[in-house]
Design a protein around this motif. Structure first.
Motif, mmCIF file in Angstrom:
data_model
loop_
_atom_site.group_PDB
_atom_site.id
_atom_site.type_symbol
_atom_site.label_atom_id
_atom_site.label_comp_id
_atom_site.label_asym_id
_atom_site.label_seq_id
_atom_site.Cartn_x
_atom_site.Cartn_y
_atom_site.Cartn_z
ATOM 1 N N PRO A 123 84.658 51.047 30.752
ATOM 2 C CA PRO A 123 83.253 50.634 30.915
ATOM 3 C C PRO A 123 83.154 49.245 31.519
ATOM 4 N N VAL A 124 82.008 48.966 32.112
ATOM 5 C CA VAL A 124 81.764 47.687 32.780
ATOM 6 C C VAL A 124 80.592 47.005 32.093
ATOM 7 N N THR A 125 80.756 45.730 31.768
ATOM 8 C CA THR A 125 79.700 44.950 31.133
ATOM 9 C C THR A 125 79.160 43.929 32.128
ATOM 10 N N ILE A 126 77.848 43.931 32.312
ATOM 11 C CA ILE A 126 77.182 42.987 33.202
ATOM 12 C C ILE A 126 76.349 42.038 32.346
ATOM 13 N N THR A 127 76.673 40.751 32.385
ATOM 14 C CA THR A 127 75.948 39.741 31.617
ATOM 15 C C THR A 127 74.937 39.024 32.510
ATOM 16 N N SER A 128 74.149 38.154 31.906
ATOM 17 C CA SER A 128 73.163 37.399 32.686
ATOM 18 C C SER A 128 73.844 36.509 33.721
ATOM 19 N N ARG A 129 75.045 35.998 33.413
ATOM 20 C CA ARG A 129 75.781 35.184 34.388
ATOM 21 C C ARG A 129 76.207 36.043 35.570
ATOM 22 N N HIS A 130 76.635 37.270 35.289
ATOM 23 C CA HIS A 130 76.985 38.171 36.385
ATOM 24 C C HIS A 130 75.760 38.478 37.249
#
Length: 397
Positions: free
Chosen positions: A287-294
């Protein structure tokens, strides 16, 4: 443990053993020889210590078959934290690839603000559109006019019931029945990515696979590369990684879709992928996690890709001269299309002419002839301009 209903018990009795084995294989269970007439399937618990879960799958449909299948469904309901009826329904689906979008909104688990869902679902649709467009022809910026194959794919994507885990949107893409035409390895598994290391290596196409599977692979590849490029941007303060991954499915459109999923609040989200067991994949697809920084890096990366696409060197402009201006008529406005873009996309481009091109441009303007101009294009204000012209050809009617 959740007990199954009488209606579910009757339906479970009709499931064939191969359907059960296919489902378990697709969910990560491992099989080995069990007692006579059955197979032993095991799966380690997720994120918790302890012995593995075990299931005995009957190989033949004997008198006690319905009860044994009911036991399997009840155990799966415990492992997956789902109702037995939902698992039973998924077992009966035709071959599909799954995408799970897990949002992390504020509030009680299993709920989400309406505005977050509107943005997430719109972004998910755009994500499939971008992946399908890259499956047709990978490029940094996908054209606005989509091929019919892309439209048909997006129309085929289905939303399933939400899953446990904050708020999980489950989508699946139908695949053709059967396994004919899929490139496979010696062990019968298809390859998710071939060639060099990934991300960064080139994804090798599999021309005989179903288009829907090609889109699923491109979707995973694009999202994985977008995450990798965003990480490079945050670590090295450079946007070069975005252009490097365009051959593997990364595009400005895909980056913008991921930004849209995050919503106005730029909330963290997770994307997970599950492949149809009828067309198994050999490589892992974590799985891939996208954060606010990304998300901030993805916004910058999308702009960079669009600007790079606009600064095309050595392209050809086809169109008609609509205006001559500047000193000695050295500037021509040409309305037409650029060779590296979709032919249906037309625009006005200001061209800086060489002295030897002025007379030809004048003839084309007065007589309405089409011209072809070879040079470099770049953004200019709100439009485009072409400089360093190498050739100017008039094409009489």
């Amino acid at each position: 443990m959740t007990a199954i209903t009488d209606a579910e018990f009757q339906e479970a009795a009709t499931l064939k053993p191969e359907v059960l084995r296919r489902y378990l294989s697709g969910k990560g269970w491992q099989s080995e020889q069990g007692p006579v007439g059955s197979e032993l399937w095991e799966r380690a618990p997720d994120d918790e210590p302890g012995p593995p879960y075990e299931l005995l799958v009957p190989l033949t449909q004997r008198r006690d078959y319905p009860g044994r299948v009911a036991d399997i469904l009840e155990t799966l309901a415990l492992v997956e934290a789902r109702r037995p009826g939902d698992i039973l329904r998924e077992m009966r689906l035709p071959p599909v690839d799954w995408q799970f979008l897990r949002l992390v909104p504020p509030g009680p688990s299993g709920t989400a603000p309406l505005l977050d869902l509107v943005s997430a679902l719109t972004g998910l649709k755009d994500l499939h559109t971008a992946a399908a467009s890259s499956a047709v022809a990978p490029q940094a910026v996908q054209p606005g006019q989509k091929p019919q194959a892309v439209k048909d794919h997006v129309a085929s994507v289905r939303l399933d019931q939400t899953r446990v885990g904050s708020y999980v949107i489950a989508a699946h893409t139908p695949l053709p029945d059967g396994r004919a035409g899929v490139e496979q390895g010696e062990d019968g598994q298809a390859f998710l990515f071939l060639g060099d290391s990934f991300p960064g290596g080139e994804q090798v196409s599999q021309p005989s696979e179903p288009f829907a599977r090609a889109v699923s692979r491109m979707l995973f590849a694009g999202v994985t590369c977008a995450h990798a490029a965003a990480e490079e941007t945050l670590t090295r303060d450079s946007l070069d990684g975005f252009a490097r991954y365009t051959r593997a499915g990364l595009s400005a459109n895909l980056c913008e879709a991921l930004v849209k999923i995050a919503g106005e609040e730029r909330r963290t989200f997770h994307l997970a992928f599950d492949w149809s067991p009828e067309m198994p994949m050999e490589q892992d697809s974590p799985p891939v996690t996208i954060t606010s920084r990304h998300v901030r890096a993805l916004e910058a990366g999308a702009r960079e890709l669009r600007e790079r696409a606009a600064r095309e060197e050595g392209t050809v402009l086809h169109g008609v001269v609509t205006r001559l201006s500047g000193q000695d008529d050295r500037q021509a406005t040409i309305y037409g299309s650029l060779l590296h873009e979709d032919a249906s996309r037309v625009r006005s481009v200001r061209v800086e002419l060489r002295a030897e091109d002025v007379d030809k441009a004048t003839v084309a303007w007065l007589d309405g002839f089409e011209v072809a101009v070879h040079g470099d294009v770049e953004p200019y204000g709100t439009g485009m301009r072409m400089r360093d012209v190498r050739a100017f050809v008039v094409r009489p009617l």
